[in-house]
Design an enzyme around this catalytic site. Structure first.
Site, PDB file in Angstrom:
ATOM      1  N   THR A 135      36.389  38.595  39.518  1.00 33.18           N
ATOM      2  CA  THR A 135      36.931  39.757  38.815  1.00 33.18           C
ATOM      3  C   THR A 135      36.945  39.479  37.308  1.00 33.18           C
ATOM      4  O   THR A 135      36.847  38.330  36.883  1.00 33.18           O
ATOM      5  CB  THR A 135      38.359  40.050  39.284  1.00 33.18           C
ATOM      6  N   ASP A 168      51.911  51.746  32.608  1.00 36.28           N
ATOM      7  CA  ASP A 168      51.537  50.564  31.842  1.00 36.28           C
ATOM      8  C   ASP A 168      52.527  49.446  32.166  1.00 36.28           C
ATOM      9  O   ASP A 168      53.698  49.510  31.797  1.00 36.28           O
ATOM     10  CB  ASP A 168      51.553  50.885  30.347  1.00 36.28           C
ATOM     11  N   LYS A 219      54.313  34.011  39.712  1.00 33.82           N
ATOM     12  CA  LYS A 219      53.924  34.175  41.117  1.00 33.82           C
ATOM     13  C   LYS A 219      54.994  33.605  42.050  1.00 33.82           C
ATOM     14  O   LYS A 219      55.246  34.162  43.130  1.00 33.82           O
ATOM     15  CB  LYS A 219      52.578  33.489  41.358  1.00 33.82           C
TER      16      LYS A 219
END
Length: 362
Positions: free
Chosen positions: A215, A47, A176
């Site tokens: 997605t 997780d 990112k």
């Protein structure tokens, strides 16, 4: 992507949030094994919103005897949440920051010895799924990701003159960018290791930008997590069908980075987009000072979060043990009461029978 790897006979270990015993996951893996004729597909629970879960898996992998083979790590897990849905994980860290960056840093930091210990003849690759949003991120907002420290009686008076760093406006983009900087730092970390056989390192780090795909994560980001947004998304579905890639199309760049023989040589650190190598849009992603600062900041953040998490788990365990002890005492007390009541009833019946017998004799 998993199906394409399985069709080529690869042994695939899926790191999933659900436990391997989850019924949906069991059916999914059985279906993959049947359709690809590949039985080497497994799942293990990790997780990303729990640093303890990441450490548990990674240390189990490292401590395995005999050592487990490791040919490639593909880090493609991530989330992009609407602003109103943002929240914290159990570790007290922003969910987008932890899932998109910090857990990946934590996982690779622990698995680093396993990567460096692979035989020199192997072609080992670490692939990061990136996003072009890193271009607009502001690295100076990094301090805003620090975990908020609870105020005590000693710090309440001292905090008046301290400056509070506001959280960044775009956590996803900062995550990112941090992932991109860390990728280059991790490649330097691997290259700096001197192997006992004096051979060059066999692990290359590759960044991949698969683009926007259809997605569930992209859909939630576009709809803002609301029913009105979902309705608008469905009405404009033909436009999104033309603009967005399918998941299969987006996976091609990742498969290219994983299988192209050209990237089994060299120093690593490439960026792949549309199945070809491109240059980074920012030059500071290769800055050694930024990489060192990010590495130290991330390590300290994980250390503090894991300490608090260990204390929390110890308290929860203690409370659970005390509750179990109370339940056991109540159970024992109830059993004793039932036994005493049964004994009293049996004694009373014998006395009554004896009394009735005496009365009859008289």
């Amino acid at each position: 992507m998993v199906r394409e790897l399985a069709l080529r006979g690869a042994q695939v270990i899926l790191l999933t949030r659900q436990p391997p015993s989850d019924l949906f996951l069991v059916e999914y893996i059985d279906d993959l094994r049947t359709t690809t004729n590949n039985q080497l597909i497994y799942a293990e629970q990790v997780d990303l919103s729990s640093l303890h879960s990441v450490r548990t898996f990674a240390t189990k992998w490292i401590d395995n005897i005999p050592p487990r083979r490791l040919d490639s790590i593909i880090l493609c897990g991530g989330i992009a949440e609407p602003a109103h849905a943002r929240g914290l994980t159990l570790d007290g860290i922003d969910r987008e920051w932890q899932v998109n960056y910090l857990s990946n840093f934590h996982l690779l930091s622990i698995l680093s010895p396993a990567l460096r210990a692979q035989p020199a003849h192997r072609d080992v690759r670490v692939i990061f799924a990136n996003c072009s949003s890193y271009i607009g991120a502001d690295f100076t907002e990094l301090e805003g990701m620090a975990r908020p420290k609870p105020q005590t009686s000693k710090t309440k008076g001292q905090g008046q003159g301290q400056a509070v760093v506001p959280p960044p406006k775009n956590v996803y983009a900062l995550a990112k960018l941090s992932l991109t900087i860390f990728a280059h730092s991790f490649q330097r970390h691997l290259n700096a290791y001197k192997r006992p056989d004096s051979l060059p390192p066999c692990t290359r780090v590759i960044m991949v930008d698969p683009g926007l795909c259809r997605t569930p994560g992209t859909r939630r980001w576009l709809t803002g997590g609301s029913l009105w947004g979902l309705a608008l998304y469905l009405l404009t579905w033909p436009i999104w069908w033309l603009v967005l890639k399918s998941p299969q199309q987006g996976a091609q760049s990742i498969l290219y980075a994983a299988m192209e023989a050209e990237y089994g040589r060299g120093d690593g650190g490439w960026l792949i987009k549309e199945c070809r190598e491109v240059d980074y849009a920012r030059s500071d992603v290769k800055n050694d000072e930024l990489g060192k600062k990010l590495w130290e900041f991330s390590g300290k953040m994980i250390e503090e979060a894991e300490k608090d998490s260990a204390v929390r788990r110890a308290l929860e365990k203690k409370i659970e043990e005390e509750a179990e002890k109370v339940r056991a005492q109540k159970g024992e007390k109830k059993v004793r009461e039932e036994e005493s009541s049964k004994k009293g009833k049996s004694d009373g019946s014998r006395r009554s029978r004896k009394g009735n017998g005496n009365g009859g004799n008289k």
